[in-house]
Motif scaffolding. Structure first.
Motif, mmCIF file in Angstrom:
data_model
loop_
_atom_site.group_PDB
_atom_site.id
_atom_site.type_symbol
_atom_site.label_atom_id
_atom_site.label_comp_id
_atom_site.label_asym_id
_atom_site.label_seq_id
_atom_site.Cartn_x
_atom_site.Cartn_y
_atom_site.Cartn_z
ATOM 1 N N GLU A 135 0.824 -1.211 0.000
ATOM 2 C CA GLU A 135 0.000 0.000 0.000
ATOM 3 C C GLU A 135 0.857 1.260 0.000
ATOM 4 O O GLU A 135 0.506 2.262 -0.628
ATOM 5 C CB GLU A 135 -0.951 -0.019 1.203
ATOM 6 N N VAL A 161 -5.012 -6.177 3.803
ATOM 7 C CA VAL A 161 -5.812 -5.210 3.060
ATOM 8 C C VAL A 161 -7.245 -5.701 3.173
ATOM 9 O O VAL A 161 -7.558 -6.833 2.778
ATOM 10 C CB VAL A 161 -5.378 -5.137 1.587
ATOM 11 N N ALA A 174 -9.888 -6.953 -1.161
ATOM 12 C CA ALA A 174 -9.060 -7.041 -2.369
ATOM 13 C C ALA A 174 -9.682 -6.289 -3.537
ATOM 14 O O ALA A 174 -8.973 -5.752 -4.390
ATOM 15 C CB ALA A 174 -8.834 -8.502 -2.744
ATOM 16 N N LYS A 182 -11.315 -3.484 -3.378
ATOM 17 C CA LYS A 182 -10.970 -2.073 -3.199
ATOM 18 C C LYS A 182 -9.506 -1.827 -3.559
ATOM 19 O O LYS A 182 -9.146 -0.771 -4.085
ATOM 20 C CB LYS A 182 -11.230 -1.648 -1.752
ATOM 21 N N PHE A 183 -8.660 -2.824 -3.261
ATOM 22 C CA PHE A 183 -7.245 -2.699 -3.642
ATOM 23 C C PHE A 183 -7.107 -2.625 -5.158
ATOM 24 O O PHE A 183 -6.348 -1.815 -5.693
ATOM 25 C CB PHE A 183 -6.442 -3.881 -3.100
ATOM 26 N N SER A 229 -8.064 0.770 -6.236
ATOM 27 C CA SER A 229 -6.985 1.705 -5.927
ATOM 28 C C SER A 229 -5.860 1.584 -6.946
ATOM 29 O O SER A 229 -5.303 2.583 -7.411
ATOM 30 C CB SER A 229 -6.455 1.440 -4.518
#
Length: 740
Positions: free
Chosen positions: A304, A383, A386, A388-389, A392
């Protein structure tokens, strides 16, 4: 020009402008062009003339005038501009608009060239001189000529060009196949007719006494101070040698890990990234900063933080803006995202087997180990979601285009190498085994080295492919073996694997000539057929060239004897194209099994933004942005017209006219089916095609999933069109080294 203008001669004296001489120059450049007006050019020149202008500036004024007058409506002014630029170049090089002989040229400029050029006999030079077709200079575009002069042509001490394009191509051919006149002429014709293109490092090094041919290298840093130091030295040395650098740091401990039996805490990967950035920034490549891409795993404890290193939302002092980042994913990561599950982040020190299994062809072992480590709560953190990752990642990729996709499981499944693929290069198309650097193993084949070239798909028919695939395989293998790299680990890699990367360019023009659109079934079928012959030609050539170079020492580290591309590609590609192979692959495999190959790796598709300007091709396999684009090449604005822009205006498929990505991904997948390494492929988004002009992040992620479904190994830039006609991000190589 009614106003009397005096000009200043080179000796400082002044005289009235000779209008007839000026008009003769314009008429020479006009030639047989029908839709240009010398009087109109003369009037345009008047705007830039002033009393006392230097005579040496007069031609530049004419060039400027025709450049400004050129457009899609008035295309022939582009050709007149090109002719004026050649007039200037010929006068600089030959002191005349008529070329001198090759022998006279070399005699005049022999101080600039090595013995490999000077050792040719008068008789040989006469044969080569007869082979030069200077009129091919007049098939170039004006911008192509600018690019060639500024990037490729040899300059004297005062930065003035001493070569023309045809002289340059002949000298490159002479330095490649030394004293083999037949091969020299063959290479010259292939280059000057743009059947093949070479990367910038080779264009600059050949006939210059240099062996810095490599476009890029791949370096892997391990979890020790020794490996850090070795990595730092390698990064500096290869950057100096004009190579772009891909650096894998996934095996380094994470921030907070115990060091020296818990006496101190590890500083983590960000410090290493800053060190890499500093090492690359210590040197320059032809006046610009070197470049590196850093590679990490999706489950890295610092993922991140790494994902925020270029974000505009990150404090300036915490950013590392000059690096790019490759994030390695696998099927399991995509599945976590589709199910909205958390990603557990593991340090290599706490889960060493997880890191090892991540690169296996069979990913079942990775998944089992991941679940075991997660159940035992060995993760550093998680996290939460996943999905949302992935969102991002898509946002950061779109805002900076410096976060690249590496589907590491696809890279390890569809490869001729039996050792694991850990990383890629700066443009994420080069995929070969690397080893962690260690001073204790200075001769290990640890650093991947890439020499590359492209075949112009639009100008090379299926029937011609055997000729040009063999020519490029022999040429690049010869250059690879001739090169002396700045590190022993790189020399050992080349000696072991003889890995080369042959790709294709001008795909969009190839489609337009046939009236085909990206994604159409006919286009996909024809591409599959062309790529089959391309792949077959490369493999067959490498097998035949065993007679010249011998078997690659690392051939036993490949599966070529057991598997051909038709055996190892991802079979989901059959959902878009199920054409029956046209060639005898069984026979080729038997031939390779008995004889071996001169190379372990043969193909990949790099960016070709640089050479696409010089050769007036469309870049790589990308769709064009427009019929006329303005490109900034190191501060020089260049107008680039699409090949056959007027004739094929209604045939081209444009990157931003529709939502083209899924159709384009199909073409990348077909190419990947036949390519043994990777493809530097981009995606394109136009906000105007979305509600409220906001690109749908879900669609970006859908494109990622579709690419993964079809077996794409990597993803390069995510380009976004903006209202002024420009785009966020580029399509070329970040360092320039990989551009072919």
């Amino acid at each position: 020009m009614s106003k009397i203008i005096n000009v200043t001669k080179n000796d400082g004296s002044k005289e009235q402008l000779n209008l007839q001489k000026f008009r003769d120059s314009l008429n020479w450049a006009k030639g047989n062009l029908k839709n240009v007006s010398v009087s109109d050019v003369e009037m345009q020149c008047k705007l830039h003339m002033y009393d006392g202008i230097k005579t040496s500036y007069i031609l530049d004024v004419s060039i400027k005038a025709t450049y400004d007058m050129s457009s899609l409506r008035h295309f022939e002014y582009e050709e007149m501009c090109r002719n004026l630029k050649l007039q200037k170049l010929y006068k600089q090089v030959f002191k005349s608009t008529q070329p001198c002989s090759l022998k006279d040229f070399i005699e005049k400029n022999k101080k600039y060239y090595p013995d490999s050029i000077l050792e040719y006999t008068d008789r040989e030079l006469e044969k080569l001189n007869r082979a030069i077709v200077h009129s091919r200079d007049f098939t170039m575009s004006a911008s192509g000529l600018d690019k060639t002069i500024s990037n490729d042509i040899m300059l004297d001490e005062n930065k003035n060009p001493i070569e023309t394009p045809q002289i340059m191509f002949m000298l490159i051919a002479m330095d490649t196949f030394r004293r083999d006149i037949k091969k020299v002429i063959e290479v010259y014709n292939a280059l000057s007719l743009y059947k093949i293109t070479l990367p910038t490092p080779e264009l600059k090094a050949l006939r210059a006494g240099s062996t810095d041919y490599a476009s890029c290298c791949t370096i892997r840093i391990g979890d020790s101070i020794d490996s850090w130091n070795e990595g730092s030295k390698a990064i500096v040395n290869h950057t100096v040698a004009s190579a772009g650098v891909g650096v894998d740091i996934s095996g380094i401990s994470s921030i907070g890990d115990s060091v020296k039996n818990g006496k101190i805490k590890h500083a983590g990967k960000i410090k290493v990234c800053k060190s890499i950035d500093a090492d690359v920034g210590k040197t320059s490549q032809n006046g610009r900063r070197g470049h590196a891409t850093v590679f990490v795993n999706f489950f890295d404890p610092e993922i991140e933080t790494i994902m925020a290193l270029k974000s505009p939302r990150t404090a300036v002092e915490k950013r590392i803006n000059d690096l790019s980042y490759g994030i390695k994913f696998n099927d399991f990561a995509y599945r976590l995202a589709s199910e909205g599950k958390p990603i557990s982040l593991f340090s290599v020190r706490k889960a060493p087997k997880l890191y090892e299994y991540f690169y296996l062809k069979d990913q079942e072992a990775f998944e089992k180990e991941y679940i075991r480590c997660e159940n035992e709560e060995l993760y550093t953190s998680q996290v939460d979601d996943a999905s949302k990752f992935f969102e991002s990642f898509a946002v950061e990729r779109g805002e900076t285009s410096s976060y690249y996709i590496v589907n590491i499981d696809e890279a390890n499944k569809n490869t001729p190498y039996t050792d694991p693929i850990i990383q890629s290069n700066i443009c994420v198309e080069y995929l070969t085994p690397t080893l962690e650097l260690s001073s204790l193993e200075p001769d290990a084949p640890a650093i991947g080295i890439c020499v590359l070239g492209n075949i112009n798909q639009s100008e090379v028919s299926i029937e011609e492919l055997p000729k040009y695939t063999k020519l490029l395989v022999e040429l690049q293998t010869m250059l690879a073996l001739r090169q002396n790299h700045p590190t022993s680990q790189a020399n050992a890699f080349v000696k072991t694997y003889r890995d080369i990367g042959i790709g294709i360019s001008n795909h969009a023009n190839w489609l337009a000539k046939q009236g085909l659109r990206y994604g159409s079934q006919e286009a996909i079928e024809k591409l599959d057929e062309w790529m089959e012959h391309f792949s077959y030609g490369l493999i067959n050539a490498s097998c035949d060239l065993v007679d010249v170079f011998g078997i690659a020492p690392g051939f036993n580290k490949t599966n070529w004897s057991e598997m051909m591309p038709i055996d190892r590609y991802k079979k989901t590609v059959d959902t878009i194209c199920n054409r029956k192979p046209a060639l005898d692959w069984k026979n080729l495999q038997e031939k390779v099994s008995k004889k071996g190959m001169a190379n372990c790796g043969l193909s990949m598709i790099p960016p070709s933004e640089s050479s696409s300007i010089g050769s007036n091709q469309t870049s790589s396999i990308e769709p064009i942005k427009d019929l006329l684009t303005i490109k900034d090449r190191q501060g020089i604005l260049l107008k680039q017209y699409a090949p056959d822009c007027l004739k094929l205006a209604d045939k081209y498929d444009f990157a931003y006219d529709r939502k083209i990505n899924k159709d384009f991904i199909k073409h990348v997948a077909i190419c990947q089916k036949w390519i043994d390494k990777g493809i530097s492929s981009n995606v394109f988004y136009n906000p105007e095609l979305y509600e409220d002009e906001k690109i749908d992040v879900k669609e970006i992620i859908e494109d990622m999933y579709y690419a993964k479904f079809l077996g794409l190994k990597t993803g390069y830039y995510q380009n976004t069109k903006v209202k002024d006609g420009k785009e966020i991000n580029n399509t070329g190589c970040a360092s320039g080294g990989c551009e072919v």
